[in-house]
Enzyme design. Structure first.
Site, PDB file in Angstrom:
ATOM      1  CE1 TYR A 181       2.681 -52.259  -8.012  1.00 54.27           C
ATOM      2  CE2 TYR A 181       3.220 -51.052  -5.995  1.00 54.27           C
ATOM      3  CZ  TYR A 181       2.291 -51.685  -6.806  1.00 54.27           C
ATOM      4  OH  TYR A 181       0.969 -51.722  -6.430  1.00 54.27           O
ATOM      5  CG  PHE A 206      -7.424 -54.804  -4.510  1.00 55.63           C
ATOM      6  CD1 PHE A 206      -7.191 -55.437  -3.290  1.00 55.63           C
ATOM      7  CD2 PHE A 206      -6.639 -53.699  -4.847  1.00 55.63           C
ATOM      8  CE1 PHE A 206      -6.208 -54.984  -2.430  1.00 55.63           C
ATOM      9  CE2 PHE A 206      -5.653 -53.237  -3.984  1.00 55.63           C
ATOM     10  CZ  PHE A 206      -5.427 -53.876  -2.790  1.00 55.63           C
ATOM     11  CG  PHE A 214       0.644 -56.812  -3.994  1.00 56.22           C
ATOM     12  CD1 PHE A 214       0.470 -56.184  -5.217  1.00 56.22           C
ATOM     13  CD2 PHE A 214       1.628 -56.324  -3.136  1.00 56.22           C
ATOM     14  CE1 PHE A 214       1.273 -55.095  -5.579  1.00 56.22           C
ATOM     15  CE2 PHE A 214       2.429 -55.248  -3.491  1.00 56.22           C
ATOM     16  CZ  PHE A 214       2.247 -54.635  -4.717  1.00 56.22           C
ATOM     17  CB  ALA A 236     -12.214 -60.498 -12.113  1.00 62.76           C
ATOM     18  CB  THR A 237      -8.304 -64.609 -11.278  1.00 64.35           C
ATOM     19  OG1 THR A 237      -7.111 -63.817 -11.366  1.00 64.35           O
ATOM     20  CG2 THR A 237      -8.874 -64.839 -12.656  1.00 64.35           C
ATOM     21  CB  ALA A 238      -6.318 -63.100  -7.112  1.00 65.90           C
ATOM     22  CB  VAL A 275      -4.104 -56.449 -19.261  1.00 67.30           C
ATOM     23  CG1 VAL A 275      -5.445 -56.797 -18.649  1.00 67.30           C
ATOM     24  CG2 VAL A 275      -2.979 -56.509 -18.229  1.00 67.30           C
ATOM     25  N   GLY A 335      -3.104 -48.223   0.480  1.00 67.65           N
ATOM     26  CA  GLY A 335      -1.844 -48.573   1.142  1.00 67.65           C
ATOM     27  C   GLY A 335      -1.775 -50.083   1.215  1.00 67.65           C
TER      28      GLY A 335
HETATM   29  P1  NDP Z   1      -3.420 -59.895  -6.493  1.00 65.64           P
HETATM   30  O1  NDP Z   1      -2.088 -60.471  -6.847  1.00 65.64           O
HETATM   31  O2  NDP Z   1      -4.191 -60.530  -5.395  1.00 65.64           O
HETATM   32  O3  NDP Z   1      -4.331 -59.871  -7.824  1.00 65.64           O
HETATM   33  C1  NDP Z   1      -3.821 -59.364  -9.018  1.00 65.64           C
HETATM   34  C2  NDP Z   1      -4.778 -59.629 -10.162  1.00 65.64           C
HETATM   35  O4  NDP Z   1      -4.201 -59.099 -11.367  1.00 65.64           O
HETATM   36  C3  NDP Z   1      -5.041 -61.101 -10.403  1.00 65.64           C
HETATM   37  O5  NDP Z   1      -6.418 -61.299 -10.644  1.00 65.64           O
HETATM   38  C4  NDP Z   1      -4.235 -61.417 -11.666  1.00 65.64           C
HETATM   39  O6  NDP Z   1      -4.918 -62.391 -12.430  1.00 65.64           O
HETATM   40  C5  NDP Z   1      -4.282 -60.062 -12.378  1.00 65.64           C
HETATM   41  N1  NDP Z   1      -3.194 -59.929 -13.349  1.00 65.64           N
HETATM   42  C6  NDP Z   1      -1.865 -59.826 -13.127  1.00 65.64           C
HETATM   43  N2  NDP Z   1      -1.192 -59.784 -14.289  1.00 65.64           N
HETATM   44  C7  NDP Z   1      -2.123 -59.850 -15.272  1.00 65.64           C
HETATM   45  C8  NDP Z   1      -2.065 -59.857 -16.684  1.00 65.64           C
HETATM   46  N3  NDP Z   1      -0.892 -59.783 -17.347  1.00 65.64           N
HETATM   47  N4  NDP Z   1      -3.215 -59.931 -17.387  1.00 65.64           N
HETATM   48  C9  NDP Z   1      -4.391 -60.015 -16.748  1.00 65.64           C
HETATM   49  N5  NDP Z   1      -4.531 -60.026 -15.416  1.00 65.64           N
HETATM   50  C10 NDP Z   1      -3.395 -59.947 -14.684  1.00 65.64           C
HETATM   51  O7  NDP Z   1      -3.148 -58.350  -6.215  1.00 65.64           O
HETATM   52  P2  NDP Z   1      -4.083 -57.190  -5.613  1.00 65.64           P
HETATM   53  O8  NDP Z   1      -5.492 -57.547  -5.704  1.00 65.64           O
HETATM   54  O9  NDP Z   1      -3.520 -56.805  -4.294  1.00 65.64           O
HETATM   55  O10 NDP Z   1      -3.726 -56.010  -6.619  1.00 65.64           O
HETATM   56  C11 NDP Z   1      -4.667 -55.470  -7.529  1.00 65.64           C
HETATM   57  C12 NDP Z   1      -4.193 -54.108  -7.968  1.00 65.64           C
HETATM   58  O11 NDP Z   1      -4.095 -53.244  -6.831  1.00 65.64           O
HETATM   59  C13 NDP Z   1      -2.822 -54.079  -8.622  1.00 65.64           C
HETATM   60  O12 NDP Z   1      -2.847 -53.150  -9.669  1.00 65.64           O
HETATM   61  C14 NDP Z   1      -1.897 -53.616  -7.499  1.00 65.64           C
HETATM   62  O13 NDP Z   1      -0.750 -52.996  -7.983  1.00 65.64           O
HETATM   63  C15 NDP Z   1      -2.798 -52.649  -6.773  1.00 65.64           C
HETATM   64  N6  NDP Z   1      -2.481 -52.387  -5.371  1.00 65.64           N
HETATM   65  C16 NDP Z   1      -2.260 -53.406  -4.482  1.00 65.64           C
HETATM   66  C17 NDP Z   1      -1.977 -53.110  -3.157  1.00 65.64           C
HETATM   67  C18 NDP Z   1      -1.694 -54.176  -2.147  1.00 65.64           C
HETATM   68  O14 NDP Z   1      -1.069 -53.872  -1.106  1.00 65.64           O
HETATM   69  N7  NDP Z   1      -2.136 -55.416  -2.350  1.00 65.64           N
HETATM   70  C19 NDP Z   1      -1.945 -51.733  -2.673  1.00 65.64           C
HETATM   71  C20 NDP Z   1      -2.166 -50.742  -3.707  1.00 65.64           C
HETATM   72  C21 NDP Z   1      -2.441 -51.084  -4.997  1.00 65.64           C
HETATM   73  P3  NDP Z   1      -4.232 -63.604 -13.221  1.00 65.64           P
HETATM   74  O15 NDP Z   1      -2.967 -63.956 -12.513  1.00 65.64           O
HETATM   75  O16 NDP Z   1      -5.269 -64.690 -13.196  1.00 65.64           O
HETATM   76  O17 NDP Z   1      -4.012 -63.060 -14.582  1.00 65.64           O
HETATM   77  C1  8X3 Z   2       1.046 -51.772  -2.892  1.00 65.34           C
HETATM   78  C2  8X3 Z   2       1.296 -51.008  -1.643  1.00 65.34           C
HETATM   79  O1  8X3 Z   2       3.134 -50.102  -0.162  1.00 65.34           O
HETATM   80  O2  8X3 Z   2       3.319 -52.414  -0.901  1.00 65.34           O
HETATM   81  O3  8X3 Z   2       0.830 -50.879  -3.934  1.00 65.34           O
HETATM   82  O4  8X3 Z   2       3.724 -50.632  -2.448  1.00 65.34           O
HETATM   83  S1  8X3 Z   2       2.960 -51.047  -1.296  1.00 65.34           S
END
Ligand code: NDP
Ligand code: 8X3
Length: 215
Positions: A150, A14, A187, A10-12, A58, A181
């Site tokens: 991934y 989605f 990310f 929840a720190t960044a 996690v 997507g």
């Molecule tokens: P961000 O990098 O913006 O956020 C990722 C979040 O995950 C952060 O809050 C981070 O918090 C947390 N996180 C990562 N590793 C850990 C860990 N070991 N323990 C606890 N928390 C963790 O990425 P998105 O918001 O873009 O991604 C969120 C989800 O959506 C992911 O599962 C990603 O794979 C998925 N997704 C993303 C897409 C994209 O294009 N952005 C598309 C499709 C899916 P902290 O570092 O503080 O622990």
């Molecule tokens: C993140 C979307 O297309 O960069 O899951 O893999 S993509």
């Protein structure tokens, strides 16, 4: 009705956008992530919303188990689990990829999601109420060069979500796999180990989704 919603990551991105949205609805929030100062900042901003914020990695099974077992009474009946914490690391071909990156993706995207689900589900089943929302990805279905582990981790999320449904078919618990997507968040900066220029290239010439779209 006010719901108790647990969001991982929840720190960044989605997860933060979901937290903001649910806070706006006055829901009861359990927020987790590794960056404590960001969780604290959120709590300072949303003083009228009930929030239990916990620094949590996690990947550490014992930490996840203790966190769930030690939830304060008024946060212990979780209605919604948003299994969002996850990441991609690297984009090199499988023959060159860093095995440490692969292990971190498996530990976070697969094992972390498994731990949260396993420790939260018994309470949901007892109450016969709940919703597990997993963050999959289009990458779990459609391959692309460098997507190797991934994408495979998100294919796990997809199949695990479907199998959960079969285990829970006699309950009122719902399972949703959201498969976004390309969306602009932290990310890609994480994926390229902090290389912002490389990360920006990912979104060039596209209109990416935003974290608010997903929330
Ligand atoms: P961000 O990098 O913006 O956020 C990722 C979040 O995950 C952060 O809050 C981070 O918090 C947390 N996180 C990562 N590793 C850990 C860990 N070991 N323990 C606890 N928390 C963790 O990425 P998105 O918001 O873009 O991604 C969120 C989800 O959506 C992911 O599962 C990603 O794979 C998925 N997704 C993303 C897409 C994209 O294009 N952005 C598309 C499709 C899916 P902290 O570092 O503080 O622990
Ligand atoms: C993140 C979307 O297309 O960069 O899951 O893999 S993509």
């Amino acid at each position: 009705m006010q719901k108790t919603i647990l969001i991982t990551g929840a720190t960044a991105g989605f997860g933060l956008a979901c937290a903001n949205r649910f806070a706006g609805e006055g829901q009861r929030l359990i927020l987790t992530g590794r960056r404590t100062e960001r969780l604290q900042k959120f709590c300072n901003k949303h003083t009228t919303v009930p929030i239990h914020a916990v620094t949590l990695d996690v990947r550490v099974r014992k930490q996840v188990e203790a966190f769930i077992n030690e939830l304060p009474d008024d946060f212990s009946n979780i209605d919604v689990l948003v299994n969002n914490a996850g990441l991609a690391l690297g984009m090199r071909g499988a023959q060159q990829a860093d095995l440490n990156d692969w292990e971190t993706m498996v530990d976070t995207n697969i094992k972390g999601l498994m731990y949260l689900t396993r420790f939260v589900l018994p309470g949901m089943v007892t109450r016969n109420r709940g919703h597990i929302i997993n963050l999959g990805s289009v990458a779990g279905t459609y391959p692309y060069p460098g997507g190797n582990v991934y994408g495979a981790s998100k294919a796990f999320v997809k199949q695990f979500s479907k199998n959960l449904l079969t285990d829970l078919v006699k309950t009122k618990i719902r399972v949703t796999n959201i498969e976004p997507g390309i969306a602009e968040s932290e990310f890609s900066v994480i994926r390229f180990h902090g290389d912002k220029e490389k990360a920006d290239q990912v979104y060039k010439g596209t209109t990416p989704l935003t974290p608010d779209d997903i929330a």
